[in-house]
Design an enzyme around this catalytic site. Structure first.
Site, PDB file in Angstrom:
ATOM      1  N   LYS A  55       0.539  -1.223   0.253  1.00 19.55           N
ATOM      2  CA  LYS A  55       0.158  -0.088   0.112  1.00 19.55           C
ATOM      3  C   LYS A  55       1.428   1.553   0.080  1.00 19.55           C
ATOM      4  O   LYS A  55       0.405   2.342  -0.549  1.00 19.55           O
ATOM      5  CB  LYS A  55      -1.117   0.542   1.307  1.00 19.55           C
ATOM      6  CG  LYS A  55      -1.772  -1.384   0.795  1.00 19.55           C
ATOM      7  CD  LYS A  55      -3.036  -0.695   2.245  1.00 19.55           C
ATOM      8  CE  LYS A  55      -1.532  -1.280   3.880  1.00 19.55           C
ATOM      9  NZ  LYS A  55      -1.575  -2.222   4.110  1.00 19.55           N
ATOM     10  N   ARG A 132      -9.479   0.696   8.835  1.00 16.95           N
ATOM     11  CA  ARG A 132      -9.358  -0.157   8.913  1.00 16.95           C
ATOM     12  C   ARG A 132     -10.165  -1.614  10.135  1.00 16.95           C
ATOM     13  O   ARG A 132     -10.356  -2.601  10.155  1.00 16.95           O
ATOM     14  CB  ARG A 132      -8.036  -0.114   9.637  1.00 16.95           C
ATOM     15  CG  ARG A 132      -6.802  -0.850   9.660  1.00 16.95           C
ATOM     16  CD  ARG A 132      -5.674  -0.838  10.198  1.00 16.95           C
ATOM     17  NE  ARG A 132      -4.810  -1.917   9.754  1.00 16.95           N
ATOM     18  CZ  ARG A 132      -3.348  -0.640   9.586  1.00 16.95           C
ATOM     19  NH1 ARG A 132      -3.420   0.119   9.001  1.00 16.95           N
ATOM     20  NH2 ARG A 132      -2.564  -1.926   9.161  1.00 16.95           N
ATOM     21  N   ARG A 166      11.388  -6.653   4.841  1.00 19.96           N
ATOM     22  CA  ARG A 166      11.393  -4.967   5.211  1.00 19.96           C
ATOM     23  C   ARG A 166      12.611  -4.762   5.682  1.00 19.96           C
ATOM     24  O   ARG A 166      13.133  -4.864   6.395  1.00 19.96           O
ATOM     25  CB  ARG A 166       9.963  -4.800   5.571  1.00 19.96           C
ATOM     26  CG  ARG A 166       8.790  -4.226   4.476  1.00 19.96           C
ATOM     27  CD  ARG A 166       8.066  -3.297   4.972  1.00 19.96           C
ATOM     28  NE  ARG A 166       6.798  -3.673   6.115  1.00 19.96           N
ATOM     29  CZ  ARG A 166       5.820  -3.786   6.089  1.00 19.96           C
ATOM     30  NH1 ARG A 166       4.953  -3.012   4.780  1.00 19.96           N
ATOM     31  NH2 ARG A 166       4.980  -4.279   7.267  1.00 19.96           N
ATOM     32  N   ARG A 210      11.193  -3.151  10.961  1.00 20.74           N
ATOM     33  CA  ARG A 210       9.973  -2.699  12.085  1.00 20.74           C
ATOM     34  C   ARG A 210      10.104  -3.349  13.055  1.00 20.74           C
ATOM     35  O   ARG A 210       9.923  -4.586  13.062  1.00 20.74           O
ATOM     36  CB  ARG A 210       9.301  -1.979  11.299  1.00 20.74           C
ATOM     37  CG  ARG A 210       8.726  -0.401  10.580  1.00 20.74           C
ATOM     38  CD  ARG A 210       7.726  -1.121   9.449  1.00 20.74           C
ATOM     39  NE  ARG A 210       6.099  -1.364  10.419  1.00 20.74           N
ATOM     40  CZ  ARG A 210       4.915  -1.661   9.701  1.00 20.74           C
ATOM     41  NH1 ARG A 210       5.117  -1.105   8.157  1.00 20.74           N
ATOM     42  NH2 ARG A 210       3.973  -2.036  10.253  1.00 20.74           N
TER      43      ARG A 210
HETATM   44  N1  ADP Z   1      -6.230   3.109  11.131  1.00 20.49           N
HETATM   45  C1  ADP Z   1      -5.836   2.498  11.816  1.00 20.49           C
HETATM   46  N2  ADP Z   1      -6.430   1.827  12.963  1.00 20.49           N
HETATM   47  C2  ADP Z   1      -6.116   1.250  14.057  1.00 20.49           C
HETATM   48  N3  ADP Z   1      -4.534   1.385  13.885  1.00 20.49           N
HETATM   49  C3  ADP Z   1      -4.031   1.676  13.439  1.00 20.49           C
HETATM   50  C4  ADP Z   1      -4.934   2.272  11.841  1.00 20.49           C
HETATM   51  N4  ADP Z   1      -3.271   2.712  11.051  1.00 20.49           N
HETATM   52  C5  ADP Z   1      -2.406   2.052  11.401  1.00 20.49           C
HETATM   53  N5  ADP Z   1      -2.400   1.685  12.768  1.00 20.49           N
HETATM   54  C6  ADP Z   1      -1.878   0.897  13.628  1.00 20.49           C
HETATM   55  O1  ADP Z   1      -0.099   0.635  13.207  1.00 20.49           O
HETATM   56  C7  ADP Z   1       0.325  -0.449  13.529  1.00 20.49           C
HETATM   57  C8  ADP Z   1       1.566   0.141  11.839  1.00 20.49           C
HETATM   58  O2  ADP Z   1       0.054   0.407  10.610  1.00 20.49           O
HETATM   59  P1  ADP Z   1       0.645   0.075   9.403  1.00 20.49           P
HETATM   60  O3  ADP Z   1       2.222   0.704   8.902  1.00 20.49           O
HETATM   61  O4  ADP Z   1      -0.210   0.672   8.283  1.00 20.49           O
HETATM   62  O5  ADP Z   1       1.242  -1.547   9.646  1.00 20.49           O
HETATM   63  P2  ADP Z   1       0.850  -2.742   7.804  1.00 20.49           P
HETATM   64  O6  ADP Z   1       2.063  -2.775   7.459  1.00 20.49           O
HETATM   65  O7  ADP Z   1      -0.329  -4.123   8.890  1.00 20.49           O
HETATM   66  O8  ADP Z   1      -0.184  -1.823   7.001  1.00 20.49           O
HETATM   67  C9  ADP Z   1      -0.785  -1.200  12.865  1.00 20.49           C
HETATM   68  O9  ADP Z   1      -0.318  -2.694  12.909  1.00 20.49           O
HETATM   69  C10 ADP Z   1      -1.850  -0.647  13.871  1.00 20.49           C
HETATM   70  O10 ADP Z   1      -1.510  -1.288  15.248  1.00 20.49           O
END
Ligand code: ADP
Length: 277
Positions: A55, A132, A166, A210
């Site tokens: 994404k 989400r 990553r 990460r």
């Molecule tokens: N819209 C959201 N609602 C709730 N938690 C979120 C949201 N966006 C991000 N997070 C939190 O931040 C973390 C990292 O997000 P992101 O970088 O988008 O991870 P991923 O690689 O899992 O898509 C998620 O695992 C969650 O804990």
């Protein structure tokens, strides 16, 4: 004027419940009509897809191409974690277990980011990682118009390998991937081959991983995505806004196909011409 007042009232009711505020140009009018068509403002698109699907990669490329900000809620959460502010301890526990942050916290972080963007005159957005949950999707639906939702898809064993490969440059923030993927396609689909995305020499010694990209946490994030976020796909599918996109491979194969699916091929031609010039 009456419409504007109604819109303000609706927004403030929602804002008090959710604290999500959208820039005036992006706010939805109370009658349901868009405040501004996507021709007059930047596009308002959402990226859905499992952890590791790409994404961030594709949203960031489209952000440069379309001159609209790429807003990744995961980045907002990581910025908050790095700031050692009052939320950071609570957030690190949640994120490092692969769980979702509460809707309230995420909406608060997103509102602040939108307000900063509004002050800088930003128009439109590519949202990555939001909404989400169904509640987040409903809140978003209540305050602004989403033009399109792009659902990026890859089979699950590829997602795990991609997350584990990553790497981020601790200095410039660049994203790379050391995984070399070559897996058999599932359910009669073609095999998936993805070359690594190595860092340039200047970043090679500064790579970090990460904290939530361990096998255990990625598996938990995938489980939570299927449970909490997959219903969001149906939310947008039923509104006729979902564009399903099966990634055929790495960036060289997927990027031109994605542009084609978005009817943006002519931008790709312009891009190639400017690289050749
Ligand atoms: N819209 C959201 N609602 C709730 N938690 C979120 C949201 N966006 C991000 N997070 C939190 O931040 C973390 C990292 O997000 P992101 O970088 O988008 O991870 P991923 O690689 O899992 O898509 C998620 O695992 C969650 O804990």
């Amino acid at each position: 004027m009456a419409a504007l007042l109604r819109s303000r009232r609706l927004l403030s009711t929602l804002a008090s419940e959710t604290e999500l505020r959208f820039p005036a140009a992006a706010a939805r009018r109370s009658g349901g009509a868009p405040a501004a068509s996507s021709e007059r403002r930047g596009v308002q698109w959402v990226f859905l897809g499992c952890p590791g699907v790409g994404k961030g990669t594709y949203a960031s490329r489209l952000s440069s191409l379309l001159s609209v900000p790429h807003i990744a809620t995961g980045d907002l959460v990581r910025d908050e974690l790095a700031s050692s502010g009052p939320l950071s301890h609570q957030l690190s526990e949640i994120v490092n277990q692969g769980k979702l942050v509460s809707d309230e916290i995420i909406i608060n972080l997103l509102s602040k980011r939108l307000a900063n963007g509004e002050a800088k005159g930003e128009s439109g957005f590519l949202l990555d990682g939001f909404p989400r949950t169904i509640r987040q999707a409903e809140i978003l639906e209540g305050v602004t118009d989403i033009d399109l939702v792009i659902n990026l898809k890859l089979q699950e064993n590829v997602l795990l390998e991609k997350c584990l490969g990553r790497r981020i440059c601790s200095q410039c923030g660049g994203n790379f991937n050391i995984a070399s993927i070559n897996v058999k396609g599932e359910n009669g689909k073609p095999d998936i081959v993805m070359a690594p995305l190595p860092p340039p020499e200047k970043c090679a010694s500064k790579l970090i991983t990460r904290a939530d990209d361990t096998e255990e946490v990625v598996k938990e994030r995938l489980r939570i995505y299927n449970f909490m976020s997959q219903p969001v796909e149906e939310f947008y599918r039923s509104r006729g806004k979902l564009l399903e996109f099966d990634l055929p491979g790495g960036i060289p194969e997927s990027w031109p196909k994605l542009l084609q699916a978005l009817n943006l091929d002519e931008h790709h031609e312009d891009e190639k011409m400017s690289i050749a010039a």
